[in-house]
Write a protein that holds these residues in place. Sequence first.
Motif, short mmCIF file in Angstrom:
data_model
loop_
_atom_site.label_atom_id
_atom_site.label_comp_id
_atom_site.label_asym_id
_atom_site.label_seq_id
_atom_site.Cartn_x
_atom_site.Cartn_y
_atom_site.Cartn_z
N ARG A 149 0.87 -1.19 0.00
CA ARG A 149 0.00 0.00 0.00
C ARG A 149 0.90 1.23 0.00
N VAL A 150 0.68 2.11 -0.96
CA VAL A 150 1.45 3.34 -1.11
C VAL A 150 0.52 4.49 -0.76
N SER A 151 0.77 5.13 0.38
CA SER A 151 -0.09 6.24 0.84
C SER A 151 0.71 7.53 0.80
N VAL A 152 0.09 8.59 0.30
CA VAL A 152 0.72 9.90 0.28
C VAL A 152 0.02 10.77 1.30
N CYS A 153 0.82 11.42 2.14
CA CYS A 153 0.29 12.29 3.19
C CYS A 153 0.97 13.65 3.11
N ASP A 154 0.34 14.65 3.69
CA ASP A 154 0.89 16.00 3.77
C ASP A 154 1.26 16.27 5.22
N GLU A 155 2.53 16.54 5.47
CA GLU A 155 2.95 16.86 6.83
C GLU A 155 2.40 18.23 7.21
N ASP A 156 1.82 18.30 8.39
CA ASP A 156 1.28 19.56 8.90
C ASP A 156 1.77 19.74 10.32
N LYS A 157 2.61 20.74 10.53
CA LYS A 157 3.20 20.95 11.85
C LYS A 157 2.20 21.53 12.85
N LEU A 158 1.14 22.19 12.35
CA LEU A 158 0.19 22.83 13.25
C LEU A 158 -0.93 21.90 13.69
N THR A 159 -1.35 20.99 12.80
CA THR A 159 -2.43 20.06 13.14
C THR A 159 -1.97 18.65 12.79
N HIS A 160 -2.90 17.77 12.51
CA HIS A 160 -2.57 16.40 12.13
C HIS A 160 -2.12 16.35 10.67
N ASN A 161 -1.22 15.41 10.38
CA ASN A 161 -0.85 15.18 8.99
C ASN A 161 -2.09 14.74 8.22
N GLU A 162 -2.19 15.20 6.97
CA GLU A 162 -3.39 14.92 6.18
C GLU A 162 -3.14 13.83 5.15
N PHE A 163 -4.09 12.93 5.04
CA PHE A 163 -4.07 11.88 4.03
C PHE A 163 -4.43 12.50 2.68
N ILE A 164 -3.62 12.25 1.65
CA ILE A 164 -3.90 12.77 0.31
C ILE A 164 -4.54 11.69 -0.55
N GLY A 165 -3.99 10.50 -0.53
CA GLY A 165 -4.54 9.41 -1.32
C GLY A 165 -3.63 8.20 -1.25
N GLU A 166 -4.05 7.11 -1.88
CA GLU A 166 -3.26 5.89 -1.83
C GLU A 166 -3.49 5.07 -3.09
N SER A 167 -2.59 4.12 -3.29
CA SER A 167 -2.73 3.12 -4.34
C SER A 167 -2.10 1.84 -3.81
N ARG A 168 -2.39 0.73 -4.45
CA ARG A 168 -1.85 -0.56 -4.01
C ARG A 168 -1.21 -1.27 -5.19
N VAL A 169 -0.10 -1.97 -4.89
CA VAL A 169 0.64 -2.72 -5.91
C VAL A 169 0.82 -4.15 -5.39
N ALA A 170 0.33 -5.12 -6.13
CA ALA A 170 0.54 -6.53 -5.77
C ALA A 170 2.02 -6.85 -5.96
N LEU A 171 2.65 -7.45 -4.96
CA LEU A 171 4.08 -7.75 -5.05
C LEU A 171 4.39 -8.74 -6.17
N ARG A 172 3.42 -9.53 -6.58
CA ARG A 172 3.67 -10.48 -7.67
C ARG A 172 3.95 -9.75 -8.99
N ARG A 173 3.68 -8.44 -9.04
CA ARG A 173 3.97 -7.64 -10.23
C ARG A 173 5.41 -7.17 -10.31
N VAL A 174 6.18 -7.38 -9.23
CA VAL A 174 7.58 -6.93 -9.22
C VAL A 174 8.51 -8.13 -9.07
N LYS A 175 9.74 -7.98 -9.54
CA LYS A 175 10.74 -9.05 -9.44
C LYS A 175 11.80 -8.63 -8.42
N PRO A 176 12.23 -9.56 -7.57
CA PRO A 176 13.28 -9.23 -6.59
C PRO A 176 14.55 -8.76 -7.29
N ASP A 177 15.24 -7.81 -6.68
CA ASP A 177 16.51 -7.27 -7.18
C ASP A 177 16.40 -6.67 -8.57
N GLN A 178 15.23 -6.21 -8.94
CA GLN A 178 15.05 -5.58 -10.24
C GLN A 178 14.27 -4.28 -10.01
#
Length: 123
Positions: A58-87
């Motif tokens: 799961r790849v989640s992108v957030c915005d750091e906010d020093k004054l309040t809570h960090n904000e969630f921007i969005g996410e995507s997911r990648v099945a590991l079977r789509r990638v090859k080790p050491d590549q």
Amino acid sequence: MDFNGLADPYVKLHLLPGACKANKLKTKIVRNTLNPVWNETLTYCGITEEDMYRKTLRVSVCDEDKLTHNEFIGESRVALRRVKPDQTKHFNICLEHPPPLPSPTATSTALRGISCYLREVKR
């Protein structure tokens, strides 16, 4: 997005299923941008061949906010079977954003500890 119209985004990686801290990694924060680029290598250790077939990143992108809570921007997911080790594999992924919530009070109990965008519904 911050008051200046920019964001301080970072990426959180989380191997699913799994709740231990070893399944979570985080990039550096890219300051004051709406078009961040992360040229980083984040490495999980101890990933087995079985993990490569059954786990998802799961790849989640957030915005750091020093004054309040960090904000969630969005996410995507990648099945590991789509990638090859050491590549190296480069992904250009679109983020999925959860639908807006009707109001902070309507969901505050269910979302305690989670930052997300909220939009008031005009009636």
